[in-house]
Design a protein around this motif. Structure first.
Motif, PDB file in Angstrom:
ATOM      1  N   HIS A 149      41.526  48.055  31.768  1.00  0.00           N
ATOM      2  CA  HIS A 149      40.719  48.301  30.504  1.00  0.00           C
ATOM      3  C   HIS A 149      39.387  49.033  31.245  1.00  0.00           C
ATOM      4  O   HIS A 149      38.808  49.638  30.388  1.00  0.00           O
ATOM      5  N   LEU A 150      38.878  48.709  32.315  1.00  0.00           N
ATOM      6  CA  LEU A 150      37.730  49.316  32.746  1.00  0.00           C
ATOM      7  C   LEU A 150      38.100  51.003  33.404  1.00  0.00           C
ATOM      8  O   LEU A 150      37.270  51.930  32.901  1.00  0.00           O
ATOM      9  N   LEU A 151      39.089  51.171  34.105  1.00  0.00           N
ATOM     10  CA  LEU A 151      39.232  52.543  34.577  1.00  0.00           C
ATOM     11  C   LEU A 151      40.470  53.193  33.902  1.00  0.00           C
ATOM     12  O   LEU A 151      40.650  54.470  34.182  1.00  0.00           O
ATOM     13  N   GLY A 152      41.310  52.452  33.010  1.00  0.00           N
ATOM     14  CA  GLY A 152      42.434  53.408  32.562  1.00  0.00           C
ATOM     15  C   GLY A 152      43.506  52.650  33.186  1.00  0.00           C
ATOM     16  O   GLY A 152      43.640  52.430  34.634  1.00  0.00           O
ATOM     17  N   VAL A 153      44.756  53.098  32.825  1.00  0.00           N
ATOM     18  CA  VAL A 153      45.819  52.301  33.504  1.00  0.00           C
ATOM     19  C   VAL A 153      46.451  53.030  34.562  1.00  0.00           C
ATOM     20  O   VAL A 153      46.814  52.435  35.551  1.00  0.00           O
ATOM     21  N   THR A 154      46.546  54.354  34.575  1.00  0.00           N
ATOM     22  CA  THR A 154      46.795  55.152  35.665  1.00  0.00           C
ATOM     23  C   THR A 154      46.001  54.988  36.635  1.00  0.00           C
ATOM     24  O   THR A 154      46.257  54.765  38.077  1.00  0.00           O
ATOM     25  N   PHE A 175      29.653  53.999  35.263  1.00  0.00           N
ATOM     26  CA  PHE A 175      28.386  53.337  35.693  1.00  0.00           C
ATOM     27  C   PHE A 175      28.153  52.939  36.954  1.00  0.00           C
ATOM     28  O   PHE A 175      27.425  52.162  37.404  1.00  0.00           O
ATOM     29  N   GLY A 176      29.457  53.152  37.625  1.00  0.00           N
ATOM     30  CA  GLY A 176      29.791  52.608  39.220  1.00  0.00           C
ATOM     31  C   GLY A 176      30.046  51.102  39.182  1.00  0.00           C
ATOM     32  O   GLY A 176      30.091  50.675  40.196  1.00  0.00           O
ATOM     33  N   THR A 177      30.856  50.786  38.171  1.00  0.00           N
ATOM     34  CA  THR A 177      31.421  49.556  38.253  1.00  0.00           C
ATOM     35  C   THR A 177      32.498  49.666  38.816  1.00  0.00           C
ATOM     36  O   THR A 177      33.613  50.347  38.623  1.00  0.00           O
ATOM     37  N   LYS A 178      32.929  48.661  40.035  1.00  0.00           N
ATOM     38  CA  LYS A 178      34.205  48.735  40.776  1.00  0.00           C
ATOM     39  C   LYS A 178      35.173  48.110  39.943  1.00  0.00           C
ATOM     40  O   LYS A 178      35.027  47.021  39.470  1.00  0.00           O
ATOM     41  N   PHE A 189      38.401  43.083  38.630  1.00  0.00           N
ATOM     42  CA  PHE A 189      39.784  42.337  38.978  1.00  0.00           C
ATOM     43  C   PHE A 189      39.369  40.712  39.222  1.00  0.00           C
ATOM     44  O   PHE A 189      40.288  40.231  38.736  1.00  0.00           O
ATOM     45  N   LYS A 190      38.342  40.572  39.761  1.00  0.00           N
ATOM     46  CA  LYS A 190      37.918  39.249  39.970  1.00  0.00           C
ATOM     47  C   LYS A 190      37.630  38.674  38.534  1.00  0.00           C
ATOM     48  O   LYS A 190      37.840  37.473  38.600  1.00  0.00           O
ATOM     49  N   LEU A 191      37.175  39.218  37.581  1.00  0.00           N
ATOM     50  CA  LEU A 191      36.904  38.644  36.465  1.00  0.00           C
ATOM     51  C   LEU A 191      38.211  38.431  35.541  1.00  0.00           C
ATOM     52  O   LEU A 191      38.184  37.098  35.162  1.00  0.00           O
ATOM     53  N   GLY A 192      39.032  39.122  35.795  1.00  0.00           N
ATOM     54  CA  GLY A 192      40.542  38.851  35.040  1.00  0.00           C
ATOM     55  C   GLY A 192      41.527  38.267  35.906  1.00  0.00           C
ATOM     56  O   GLY A 192      42.222  37.400  35.224  1.00  0.00           O
ATOM     57  N   ALA A 193      41.095  37.951  37.202  1.00  0.00           N
ATOM     58  CA  ALA A 193      42.231  36.909  37.831  1.00  0.00           C
ATOM     59  C   ALA A 193      41.894  35.485  37.700  1.00  0.00           C
ATOM     60  O   ALA A 193      42.482  34.728  38.418  1.00  0.00           O
ATOM     61  N   VAL A 194      40.669  35.226  37.319  1.00  0.00           N
ATOM     62  CA  VAL A 194      40.035  33.580  37.180  1.00  0.00           C
ATOM     63  C   VAL A 194      40.944  33.199  36.075  1.00  0.00           C
ATOM     64  O   VAL A 194      40.897  33.596  34.688  1.00  0.00           O
ATOM     65  N   ILE A 195      41.872  32.209  36.433  1.00  0.00           N
ATOM     66  CA  ILE A 195      42.694  31.568  35.351  1.00  0.00           C
ATOM     67  C   ILE A 195      42.652  30.051  35.738  1.00  0.00           C
ATOM     68  O   ILE A 195      42.771  29.744  36.672  1.00  0.00           O
ATOM     69  N   GLY A 225      45.281  50.960  46.620  1.00  0.00           N
ATOM     70  CA  GLY A 225      44.381  51.163  47.617  1.00  0.00           C
ATOM     71  C   GLY A 225      43.050  52.107  47.293  1.00  0.00           C
ATOM     72  O   GLY A 225      42.074  52.240  48.028  1.00  0.00           O
ATOM     73  N   SER A 226      43.176  52.818  46.068  1.00  0.00           N
ATOM     74  CA  SER A 226      42.212  53.634  45.766  1.00  0.00           C
ATOM     75  C   SER A 226      40.874  52.853  45.319  1.00  0.00           C
ATOM     76  O   SER A 226      41.006  52.052  44.621  1.00  0.00           O
ATOM     77  N   LEU A 227      39.758  53.174  45.687  1.00  0.00           N
ATOM     78  CA  LEU A 227      38.449  52.692  45.150  1.00  0.00           C
ATOM     79  C   LEU A 227      37.986  53.334  43.871  1.00  0.00           C
ATOM     80  O   LEU A 227      37.967  54.540  43.732  1.00  0.00           O
ATOM     81  N   GLY A 228      38.166  52.780  42.826  1.00  0.00           N
ATOM     82  CA  GLY A 228      37.982  53.199  41.492  1.00  0.00           C
ATOM     83  C   GLY A 228      36.620  52.495  41.057  1.00  0.00           C
ATOM     84  O   GLY A 228      36.335  51.495  41.252  1.00  0.00           O
ATOM     85  N   ARG A 229      35.932  53.391  40.341  1.00  0.00           N
ATOM     86  CA  ARG A 229      34.676  53.158  39.621  1.00  0.00           C
ATOM     87  C   ARG A 229      34.816  53.540  38.095  1.00  0.00           C
ATOM     88  O   ARG A 229      35.156  54.806  38.161  1.00  0.00           O
TER      89      ARG A 229
END
Length: 87
Positions: free
Chosen positions: A53-58, A73-76, A81-87, A66-70
């Motif tokens: 949702h943040l970076l696009g599916v690709t 606005f610089g949001t990593k 991932f941490k927001l969505g992995a909380v279940i 392993g690529s560092l995506g931002r």
């Protein structure tokens, strides 16, 4: 065009439907890329979908590899991932 955008912003139901369709599409693409599969924990899938949702599916698939995506606005990707992995 501006009228369409204004109507979209006012219509939460349409926004929700579009978000669900996009998320389902992203999940299918992530499966095609072998980023997720049937053995991937649901919490991990949720996190990766947040990254998509943040970076696009690709870029989410690249982030998982392993690529560092931002975003602009610089949001990593890691933060989303941490927001969505909380279940």
């Amino acid at each position: 065009m501006q009228r369409d955008v204004a109507l979209y912003i006012q219509n939460k139901e349409v926004q929700e439907k579009i978000f669900i369709v996009l998320t389902e599409y992203n999940l299918q693409v992530l499966k095609i890329y072998s980023t997720v599969d049937t053995d991937t924990p649901v919490s991990t899938i949720g996190g990766i979908l947040f990254v998509a949702h943040l970076l696009g599916v690709t870029n989410a698939a690249a982030w998982r590899d392993g690529s560092l995506g931002r975003d602009a606005f610089g949001t990593k990707g890691d933060e989303y991932f941490k927001l969505g992995a909380v279940i």
